[in-house]
Design a protein around this motif. Structure first.
Motif, PDB file in Angstrom:
ATOM      1  N   THR A  93       0.837  -1.204   0.000  1.00 29.46           N
ATOM      2  CA  THR A  93       0.000   0.000   0.000  1.00 29.46           C
ATOM      3  C   THR A  93       0.874   1.256   0.000  1.00 29.46           C
ATOM      4  N   MET A  94       1.899   1.239   0.839  1.00 30.37           N
ATOM      5  CA  MET A  94       2.806   2.384   0.945  1.00 30.37           C
ATOM      6  C   MET A  94       3.435   2.698  -0.403  1.00 30.37           C
ATOM      7  N   THR A  95       3.895   1.657  -1.090  1.00 32.75           N
ATOM      8  CA  THR A  95       4.552   1.834  -2.390  1.00 32.75           C
ATOM      9  C   THR A  95       3.564   2.368  -3.422  1.00 32.75           C
ATOM     10  N   ALA A  96       2.363   1.767  -3.433  1.00 33.49           N
ATOM     11  CA  ALA A  96       1.354   2.197  -4.393  1.00 33.49           C
ATOM     12  C   ALA A  96       0.964   3.649  -4.136  1.00 33.49           C
ATOM     13  N   LEU A  97       0.918   4.028  -2.843  1.00 36.19           N
ATOM     14  CA  LEU A  97       0.485   5.384  -2.500  1.00 36.19           C
ATOM     15  C   LEU A  97       1.464   6.441  -3.008  1.00 36.19           C
ATOM     16  N   TYR A  98       2.735   6.078  -3.169  1.00 33.11           N
ATOM     17  CA  TYR A  98       3.703   7.049  -3.690  1.00 33.11           C
ATOM     18  C   TYR A  98       3.225   7.576  -5.042  1.00 33.11           C
ATOM     19  N   SER A  99       2.871   6.637  -5.921  1.00 28.61           N
ATOM     20  CA  SER A  99       2.385   7.045  -7.248  1.00 28.61           C
ATOM     21  C   SER A  99       1.081   7.807  -7.127  1.00 28.61           C
ATOM     22  N   ILE A 100       0.193   7.309  -6.266  1.00 28.84           N
ATOM     23  CA  ILE A 100      -1.115   7.950  -6.121  1.00 28.84           C
ATOM     24  C   ILE A 100      -0.964   9.362  -5.568  1.00 28.84           C
ATOM     25  N   ASN A 101      -0.090   9.528  -4.583  1.00 27.76           N
ATOM     26  CA  ASN A 101       0.126  10.855  -4.006  1.00 27.76           C
ATOM     27  C   ASN A 101       0.682  11.828  -5.048  1.00 27.76           C
ATOM     28  N   MET A 102       1.607  11.320  -5.876  1.00 30.47           N
ATOM     29  CA  MET A 102       2.149  12.166  -6.947  1.00 30.47           C
ATOM     30  C   MET A 102       1.028  12.614  -7.889  1.00 30.47           C
ATOM     31  N   ARG A 103       0.142  11.666  -8.210  1.00 27.98           N
ATOM     32  CA  ARG A 103      -0.965  11.996  -9.120  1.00 27.98           C
ATOM     33  C   ARG A 103      -1.904  13.011  -8.488  1.00 27.98           C
ATOM     34  N   ILE A 104      -2.205  12.810  -7.191  1.00 31.19           N
ATOM     35  CA  ILE A 104      -3.097  13.750  -6.500  1.00 31.19           C
ATOM     36  C   ILE A 104      -2.535  15.157  -6.575  1.00 31.19           C
ATOM     37  N   MET A 105      -1.198  15.260  -6.435  1.00 32.16           N
ATOM     38  CA  MET A 105      -0.575  16.582  -6.444  1.00 32.16           C
ATOM     39  C   MET A 105      -0.223  17.025  -7.864  1.00 32.16           C
ATOM     40  N   GLY A 106      -0.879  16.445  -8.848  1.00 36.01           N
ATOM     41  CA  GLY A 106      -0.683  16.849 -10.235  1.00 36.01           C
ATOM     42  C   GLY A 106       0.710  16.530 -10.746  1.00 36.01           C
ATOM     43  N   ASN A 107       1.181  15.318 -10.448  1.00 36.47           N
ATOM     44  CA  ASN A 107       2.497  14.851 -10.879  1.00 36.47           C
ATOM     45  C   ASN A 107       3.638  15.755 -10.431  1.00 36.47           C
ATOM     46  N   SER A 108       3.448  16.332  -9.256  1.00 38.61           N
ATOM     47  CA  SER A 108       4.525  17.161  -8.717  1.00 38.61           C
ATOM     48  C   SER A 108       4.833  16.634  -7.315  1.00 38.61           C
ATOM     49  N   PRO A 109       6.079  16.705  -6.894  1.00 40.63           N
ATOM     50  CA  PRO A 109       6.428  16.133  -5.581  1.00 40.63           C
ATOM     51  C   PRO A 109       5.945  16.966  -4.403  1.00 40.63           C
ATOM     52  N   SER A 110       5.483  18.201  -4.657  1.00 43.99           N
ATOM     53  CA  SER A 110       4.990  18.996  -3.522  1.00 43.99           C
ATOM     54  C   SER A 110       3.952  20.020  -3.980  1.00 43.99           C
ATOM     55  N   VAL A 111       3.118  20.428  -3.013  1.00 44.08           N
ATOM     56  CA  VAL A 111       2.098  21.443  -3.289  1.00 44.08           C
ATOM     57  C   VAL A 111       2.154  22.472  -2.174  1.00 44.08           C
ATOM     58  N   TYR A 112       2.147  23.767  -2.527  1.00 42.43           N
ATOM     59  CA  TYR A 112       2.208  24.812  -1.512  1.00 42.43           C
ATOM     60  C   TYR A 112       0.839  25.453  -1.315  1.00 42.43           C
ATOM     61  N   ILE A 113       0.534  25.808  -0.082  1.00 44.55           N
ATOM     62  CA  ILE A 113      -0.742  26.481   0.195  1.00 44.55           C
ATOM     63  C   ILE A 113      -0.485  27.774   0.961  1.00 44.55           C
ATOM     64  N   LEU A 114       0.558  28.504   0.539  1.00 39.24           N
ATOM     65  CA  LEU A 114       0.877  29.770   1.198  1.00 39.24           C
ATOM     66  C   LEU A 114      -0.301  30.735   1.071  1.00 39.24           C
ATOM     67  N   ARG A 115      -0.585  31.446   2.159  1.00 38.35           N
ATOM     68  CA  ARG A 115      -1.643  32.463   2.190  1.00 38.35           C
ATOM     69  C   ARG A 115      -3.042  31.913   1.920  1.00 38.35           C
ATOM     70  N   LYS A 116      -3.201  30.593   2.005  1.00 35.03           N
ATOM     71  CA  LYS A 116      -4.541  30.018   1.896  1.00 35.03           C
ATOM     72  C   LYS A 116      -5.077  29.808   3.310  1.00 35.03           C
ATOM     73  N   PRO A 117      -6.397  29.760   3.456  1.00 35.29           N
ATOM     74  CA  PRO A 117      -6.923  29.487   4.802  1.00 35.29           C
ATOM     75  C   PRO A 117      -6.580  28.058   5.240  1.00 35.29           C
ATOM     76  N   THR A 118      -6.256  27.895   6.525  1.00 35.04           N
ATOM     77  CA  THR A 118      -6.005  26.563   7.077  1.00 35.04           C
ATOM     78  C   THR A 118      -6.856  26.399   8.335  1.00 35.04           C
ATOM     79  N   VAL A 119      -6.812  25.209   8.924  1.00 34.43           N
ATOM     80  CA  VAL A 119      -7.606  24.981  10.142  1.00 34.43           C
ATOM     81  C   VAL A 119      -7.096  25.842  11.293  1.00 34.43           C
ATOM     82  N   PHE A 120      -5.869  26.370  11.155  1.00 34.28           N
ATOM     83  CA  PHE A 120      -5.303  27.179  12.241  1.00 34.28           C
ATOM     84  C   PHE A 120      -5.626  28.662  12.083  1.00 34.28           C
ATOM     85  N   LYS A 121      -6.057  29.054  10.882  1.00 36.63           N
ATOM     86  CA  LYS A 121      -6.237  30.477  10.573  1.00 36.63           C
ATOM     87  C   LYS A 121      -7.283  31.185  11.442  1.00 36.63           C
ATOM     88  N   PRO A 122      -8.474  30.575  11.656  1.00 34.48           N
ATOM     89  CA  PRO A 122      -9.501  31.291  12.437  1.00 34.48           C
ATOM     90  C   PRO A 122      -8.973  31.797  13.769  1.00 34.48           C
TER      91      PRO A 122
END
Lengths: 299, 264
Positions: A93-122
């Protein structure tokens, strides 16, 4: 220094949720589940992608948790239906998730959410400092989770899951499907790990496909520290000890970094700590007989 | 109550270790029968019990429990009909859970597990009463982990669990073999009492000839995966060890030579 300590505490609380997930598989079900190394970044990836698409961060975290449950179900099905050993099922599962996680993030190894609302923002918007709002959110979530789990493992279903980790033959003789119980346990565990990943990513403002590497060892280290330092008989106490264990682990890490340890050596340091901690019960015994024989010789 | 038809079980089929554990076993139990099953090592006693319980699939034949063909049902689904006690005292209980939790698991045998409480207060009172009757002092240790109990205490608890919700059929697989003679006797007495009170249909495997003769209303002796001797009623009442050995020799064409059975 205070900032370092506060940072360690807040991060510890977020990792505590992951530690509780590891506890459910490792201690309750008696399965060493490696899928968590994939579900932690899975939770992070799902939450961050949804947040970049302007989804409410609370909803995004909830969906991340459900995705973790689904991943846990895959591990459970591999283990129970295909009869693949639990350890290997987790690795698959761990190995398969590597590919799946890459796909979720649009084939990029990382996604940034700078200046977006988070659960800590309120809370930050109310004027609280970043660490403090993290501590509050982390603490409330962790306490909520252990309260729900305390209730759940006291129910008929929860008792059946606990018994499955104890004695499968007996459980089947009582008319309980052990396969279902294992799948359920793995789903709850991986759901919590993914939720933890979602929170950690929102805290650091990015998700990284590599962020799960070594997480199982971090989880085990926190779990064992909690058990050794805050030995408790009751179930609620044992769950609470997990939170404390995760905190202490983060404080130790913050300290050794402060004293100039190369951050790249951290994983080696953690692995050695866990190895020693796992050896401790046997080590105590050896030490005891050794000192006994020494005393005998002296006398 | 139980009908076993032409049952066949082969272990390690197609290998050099192939072993026919059961072949063409036919057996019908009537309501309230208390049958003792005796036989040497590898005779097929435990295989018969495990086949009935669904621990593994059988190769041929049918098992009908309470008019339901359970041959293809998985182990946990057959559990609603069965109470089971194993040879190993560690096998029948969950060591890290306490006494009342173990009893509560058994009390819900054959029922869906829901999100209701695992043990209710009403149950606790009931369990306390039942434990008192065991006379082992367990009624005062209901929140103790079962792992803290002795083998005999655990076996007594397992027996209580197996009969807590009266099963259609009670399967006892050499359940006193791992206990010291005094404890074994106590557990046997308890077995007799519980079976008698609840009028339970029972299959009890034992390697002890004396017990096999003394207990129950019917005796089965197994040899090489067959039922070699099957006696009931008055004939069973008058049975002696010598009779049993002669019967065995006559039916199997060989002398009974098993120390474990003869010496006990």
């Amino acid at each position: 220094m205070t900032q370092v300590l506060l940072g360690a505490v807040s991060l510890g609380l977020l990792w505590a949720i992951m530690t509780i997930g590891v506890y459910i598989t490792y201690r309750v079900l008696d399965i060493a589940d490696l899928s968590v190394e994939g579900t932690l970044p899975l939770g992070a990836a799902v939450a961050c992608m949804l947040i970049t698409k302007d989804t409410n961060p609370y909803l995004a975290s909830l969906i991340a948790m459900l995705c973790g449950c689904a991943a846990g179900m895959v591990t459970g099905l591999l283990h129970t239906k295909l009869k693949i050993p639990a350890l290997l099922s987790g690795i698959l599962t761990m190995t398969a998730l590597y590919s799946i996680n890459m796909r979720i993030m649009g084939n990029s190894p990382s996604v940034y959410i700078l200046r977006k609302p988070t659960v800590f923002k309120p809370l930050q918007n109310l004027g609280l400092d970043a660490n403090l709002s993290m501590i509050i959110v982390g603490f409330v979530c962790a306490m909520l989770i252990i309260s729900i789990l305390y209730w759940f493992f006291g129910t008929e279903l929860g008792s059946a899951i606990r018994a499955t980790g104890n004695n499968q033959r007996m459980v089947r003789a009582q008319g309980i499907n052990t396969d279902t119980m294992k799948i359920l346990g793995l789903m709850i565990s991986n759901g919590l790990v993914a939720l933890s990943g979602a929170f950690i990513a929102q805290n650091q403002s990015f998700a990284d496909v590599q962020m799960g590497t070594g997480s199982i060892v971090i989880g085990l280290a926190s779990l064992i520290i909690g058990e050794v330092l805050f030995n408790s008989r009751g179930f609620y106490g044992r769950l609470f000890a997990l939170i404390l264990g995760a905190l202490v682990y983060r404080l130790i890490i913050a300290m050794v970094l402060k004293f100039g340890m190369n951050p790249n050596d951290l994983k080696l340091f953690t692995a050695i700590t866990v190895a020693i901690a796992l050896w401790l019960p046997q080590g105590k015994e050896i030490l005891r007989t050794f000192t006994k024989s020494l005393k005998k010789e002296a006398a | 109550m139980l009908e076993v038809k032409k049952l066949k079980k082969v272990f390690n089929a197609g290998t050099v270790n192939e072993k026919v554990a059961l072949s063409d076993v036919n057996l019908t139990l009537n309501d309230g029968d208390f049958i003792t099953v005796i036989g040497g090592n590898g005779a097929g006693k435990s295989t018969l019990l495990n086949s009935i319980a669904g621990v593994f699939p059988v190769d041929e034949g049918h098992i009908v429990l309470d008019h339901v063909d359970v041959t293809r049902l998985p182990e946990h689904k057959r559990a609603r009909y069965l109470g089971r006690v194993f040879q190993d005292p560690m096998m029948g209980t969950a060591a890290d859970m306490n006494i009342e939790e173990n009893l509560a698991l058994a009390y819900r045998r054959g029922r869906m597990r829901t999100l209701r409480w695992g043990v209710t207060n009403a149950e606790r009172a009931k369990y306390k009463e039942l434990l008192k009757q065991l006379d082992l002092g367990l009624e005062n240790r209901m929140s103790d982990k079962v792992g803290l109990l002795s083998g005999g205490q655990r076996q007594a608890l397992t027996l209580l669990m197996a009969t807590l919700k009266a099963p259609k059929l009670l399967l006892l697989d050499e359940h006193t073999a791992a206990l010291d003679p005094k404890t074994a006797q106590k557990v046997l007495d308890m077995t007799q009492k519980l079976v008698g009170e609840n009028q339970l249909t029972t299959l009890m495997v034992t390697h002890n000839m004396q017990d096999a003769i003394r207990l129950g209303n019917r005796l089965i002796m197994m040899n090489n995966g067959h039922i070699a001797v099957d006696i009931a009623g008055e004939e069973k009442q008058k049975l002696t060890r010598e009779d049993l050995m002669a019967l065995f020799a006559a039916s199997s064409g060989q002398e009974l030579a098993n120390d474990r059975m003869l010496l006990s």
